[in-house]
Design a protein around this motif. Structure first.
Motif, mmCIF file in Angstrom:
data_model
loop_
_atom_site.group_PDB
_atom_site.id
_atom_site.type_symbol
_atom_site.label_atom_id
_atom_site.label_comp_id
_atom_site.label_asym_id
_atom_site.label_seq_id
_atom_site.Cartn_x
_atom_site.Cartn_y
_atom_site.Cartn_z
ATOM 1 N N THR A 206 17.324 -24.359 -42.476
ATOM 2 C CA THR A 206 18.312 -24.258 -43.558
ATOM 3 C C THR A 206 19.293 -23.149 -43.190
ATOM 4 O O THR A 206 18.871 -22.006 -42.991
ATOM 5 C CB THR A 206 17.637 -23.925 -44.901
ATOM 6 N N THR A 207 20.563 -23.476 -43.105
ATOM 7 C CA THR A 207 21.559 -22.486 -42.680
ATOM 8 C C THR A 207 22.747 -22.504 -43.630
ATOM 9 O O THR A 207 23.296 -23.573 -43.931
ATOM 10 C CB THR A 207 22.044 -22.767 -41.246
ATOM 11 N N GLY B 210 17.114 -20.033 -42.914
ATOM 12 C CA GLY B 210 15.728 -20.279 -43.312
ATOM 13 C C GLY B 210 15.034 -21.045 -42.209
ATOM 14 O O GLY B 210 15.529 -22.092 -41.770
ATOM 15 N N THR B 211 13.902 -20.541 -41.727
ATOM 16 C CA THR B 211 13.207 -21.185 -40.618
ATOM 17 C C THR B 211 12.047 -22.034 -41.110
ATOM 18 O O THR B 211 11.542 -21.844 -42.221
ATOM 19 C CB THR B 211 12.666 -20.154 -39.613
ATOM 20 N N ASP B 212 11.608 -22.962 -40.253
ATOM 21 C CA ASP B 212 10.469 -23.815 -40.580
ATOM 22 C C ASP B 212 9.194 -23.361 -39.866
ATOM 23 O O ASP B 212 8.259 -24.127 -39.706
ATOM 24 C CB ASP B 212 10.767 -25.275 -40.225
ATOM 25 N N SER C 286 20.457 -34.794 -48.740
ATOM 26 C CA SER C 286 19.970 -34.766 -50.125
ATOM 27 C C SER C 286 19.195 -33.484 -50.386
ATOM 28 O O SER C 286 19.292 -32.891 -51.469
ATOM 29 C CB SER C 286 19.077 -35.981 -50.392
ATOM 30 N N ARG C 287 18.432 -33.046 -49.403
ATOM 31 C CA ARG C 287 17.678 -31.800 -49.557
ATOM 32 C C ARG C 287 18.632 -30.613 -49.683
ATOM 33 O O ARG C 287 18.370 -29.667 -50.440
ATOM 34 C CB ARG C 287 16.739 -31.591 -48.380
ATOM 35 N N ILE C 288 19.739 -30.629 -48.953
ATOM 36 C CA ILE C 288 20.730 -29.556 -49.058
ATOM 37 C C ILE C 288 21.246 -29.446 -50.488
ATOM 38 O O ILE C 288 21.388 -28.357 -51.043
ATOM 39 C CB ILE C 288 21.888 -29.780 -48.070
ATOM 40 N N LEU D 128 28.676 -22.221 -47.444
ATOM 41 C CA LEU D 128 28.822 -23.450 -46.668
ATOM 42 C C LEU D 128 27.499 -23.803 -45.992
ATOM 43 O O LEU D 128 27.047 -23.098 -45.082
ATOM 44 C CB LEU D 128 29.919 -23.278 -45.617
ATOM 45 N N SER D 129 26.880 -24.896 -46.428
ATOM 46 C CA SER D 129 25.625 -25.356 -45.820
ATOM 47 C C SER D 129 25.930 -26.137 -44.541
ATOM 48 O O SER D 129 26.839 -26.972 -44.517
ATOM 49 C CB SER D 129 24.849 -26.255 -46.790
ATOM 50 N N ILE D 130 25.160 -25.859 -43.494
ATOM 51 C CA ILE D 130 25.319 -26.544 -42.215
ATOM 52 C C ILE D 130 24.100 -27.432 -41.996
ATOM 53 O O ILE D 130 22.972 -26.924 -41.884
ATOM 54 C CB ILE D 130 25.457 -25.538 -41.062
ATOM 55 N N PRO D 131 24.273 -28.755 -41.956
ATOM 56 C CA PRO D 131 23.117 -29.648 -41.793
ATOM 57 C C PRO D 131 22.346 -29.360 -40.511
ATOM 58 O O PRO D 131 22.943 -29.145 -39.453
ATOM 59 C CB PRO D 131 23.758 -31.041 -41.754
#
Length: 578
Positions: free
Chosen positions: A181-182, A158-160, A323-325, A197-200
């Motif tokens: 967001t990856t 997800g891009t900003d 926290s957002r993740i 698996l979320s990558i910060p």
């Protein structure tokens, strides 16, 4: 009023052209008025002005010559519920699996991932949706695309970047579109479980050199960077998603099969397409930065409010990106449950809107650039049970080099275990496995008596691990694990993907002892033959593969056991953001 009575065909909502036939369970396309209409057959009879028009087929009878035998009436195949005169007739199709069931199968395992779910559902009108899809080169960074008989790894980004109207208040004003967001989605080979698996974005990583296709078709190598934020792997210095893919491979040891990229509009349009997603809050939230204002309790959110929800961070947890993740993972779980509900799957209007919104919000790699390919992927992922989809995050700690904490670094031991579980296709949840003789035999290799470590004889070969790994592992075994009868045998004849231990039947006790020390699975143990060590004694052979992560780091883990210090949640559970 139906779609045929609304004027020009171009004004018709595509969703209104699909209706559910209760007899067949299939969605059928209702044509506009300009389409040719078939006329019911006219009954045979005299050609008088009004006779044929007023008689029904059942009432009319053919004229015959006197004295001739009257043949029986010609039978014609009658379709049940035949349409009245003036309406288009349709032969009843053969009994098929209902479209609702097909859609369930296509979307069952993809619902947490908005874009993928919608694209798989979009098989209703292929050519139109194919035109919606945008693709960019994978630049050789992928495996070449997912395969049906192997585990699947999809990189979701997800891009900003501020694209589309109404997004001026989100993200950085001048952002070129970073990896904000990856998620690395791993689906097991047998499709029984999956890990997201979320990558910060603020994780400090090394971005490798990235060969990148230019607009004119040429290739340019964008130099890598050392010790930078993960999110700069996209957008920065003209890096494309293929560079993010290479960075993930460098970080985790997992090479993604495909990637998908979505911007802010994906969350807004797709949540609106399904009629909103229900989320839960443990406290009131009023975040002026994300524009989210909600009271404690459950709420159904969509559009702008849904985007504000997944972007909020200052009002939840510790107020940072981690926290957002967590709130994003909770949102994706809720979205999965909504997409799997009958309210969505049996609504042709929602399915068409999902297909439209998903394919317009989607940018994929060049190996996944058609609805047909997305449909095939959806069929594979649809086999997944949501209770066995685990959301987790790369284990990290605050960067010790910073006085003001702004970035994070890997928490080495648990991170290595998490990466190893994904590399070795191990579930984070307990999964009921099909009982097979082969699987039982593999598991049996770990069962039985074990030798004392001091009695284990093994030689170590480097078969693809980083240089010097065999020597480092030797020091670990001799000095910390008590395996004193071990030696470094140099490089293996060829590189191997996974670490293996070969042993003779009479060395099974030694093999089980070493497997316990190293964290080897039964599949990594290879019954075979022994070789002779430098003292002329029979010894086992340990070949370190590309999955080797360092001396003393466990190579495998028990299915369903999450490493210590690693948080996880499953998609079937309702959680409230705190």
């Amino acid at each position: 009023m139906d779609a045929q009575g609304r004027g020009r065909a171009g004004d018709i909502d595509p969703a209104d052209q699909w209706v559910l036939n209760p007899d067949t369970g299939d969605y059928e396309l209702r044509l506009p008025p300009s389409a040719p209409q078939s006329t019911p057959p006219r009954a045979p009879g005299p050609r008088g002005a009004g006779a044929a028009r007023t008689r029904t087929p059942q009432a009319s009878a053919p004229a015959t010559a006197p004295g001739r035998a009257v043949p029986g009436p010609r039978k014609r195949r009658a379709a049940p519920d035949e349409p009245p005169p003036g309406r288009r007739g349709r032969r009843r199709p053969a009994k098929k699996r209902s479209t609702a069931k097909k859609v369930l199968m296509w979307t069952g395992g993809t619902m947490a991932f908005v874009v993928l779910a919608a694209a798989a559902a979009g098989y209703l009108y292929l050519e139109h949706l194919n035109d919606n899809i945008q693709s960019v080169a994978d630049d050789g960074a992928s495996t070449g695309g997912f395969q049906k008989d192997k585990a699947i790894n999809i990189l979701l980004i997800g891009t900003d970047k501020r694209t589309g109207s109404g997004n001026e208040g989100y993200g950085d004003a001048g952002s070129v579109g970073h990896a904000d967001t990856t998620i690395l989605l791993h689906v097991s080979k047998d499709r029984s479980n999956a890990t997201a698996l979320s990558i910060p974005r603020d994780l400090i990583v090394d971005v490798p050199d990235c060969p990148t296709t230019q607009p004119d078709g040429s290739t340019k190598v964008i130099p890598g960077s050392t010790g930078v934020r993960f999110n700069t792997s996209l957008g920065q210095d003209d890096r494309t998603p293929s560079c993010t893919m290479r960075t993930v491979t460098e970080l985790t040891g997992v090479t993604p099969d495909n990637f998908m990229v979505a911007d802010f509009n994906a969350v807004k349009t797709l949540t609106s397409a399904v009629g909103g997603v229900e989320v839960c809050l443990a406290k009131d939230i009023d975040d002026p930065d994300s524009h989210l204002k909600l009271s404690a309790g459950t709420h159904t959110i969509e559009g702008e409010q849904a985007l504000a929800f997944v972007r909020t961070r200052h009002s939840v947890g510790f107020g940072g990106d981690l926290s957002r993740i967590q709130i994003q993972q909770q949102f994706l779980s809720a979205l999965m449950r909504k997409l799997k509900s009958n309210d969505t799957l049996t609504s042709p209007s929602k399915m068409v809107k999902l297909a439209e919104a998903g394919t317009k919000a989607l940018t994929v790699d060049s190996k996944l650039d058609s609805i047909g390919k997305l449909k095939d992927l959806g069929l594979e992922l649809g086999k997944l049970d949501t209770k066995n989809l685990t959301f987790t995050t790369v284990p990290v700690v605050d960067n010790p080099a910073e006085k003001v904490k702004a970035t994070v670094v890997l928490k080495e031991q648990p991170a290595a275990e998490v990466f190893s579980m994904i590399q070795n296709d191990i579930s984070f949840t307990e999964v009921k496995q099909q009982q097979k003789k082969e699987a039982a035999a593999v598991a049996a290799r770990l069962k039985g008596t074990k030798s004392d470590p001091s009695e284990v004889r093994v030689r170590i070969l480097n078969g693809g691990a980083p240089g010097g790994s065999a020597g480092k592992e030797l020091l670990y075994l001799q000095n910390e694990a008590g395996v004193t009868k071990s030696e470094n045998a140099g490089n293996a004849p060829a590189e191997v993907a996974k670490t293996t231990l070969e042993y003779a039947p009479d060395q099974a006790d030694q093999a089980r002892a070493l497997a316990e020390i190293l964290g080897l699975s039964g599949a990594a143990m290879k019954p075979g033959r022994s070789v002779t060590n430098s003292q002329g004694l029979p010894t086992m052979t340990l070949t370190l593969g590309k999955d080797f992560k360092g001396a003393g780091v466990k190579l495998n883990a028990t299915s369903g056991k999450t490493p210590d210090g690693v948080d996880k949640s499953t998609a079937d559970k309702v959680q409230c953001a705190k």
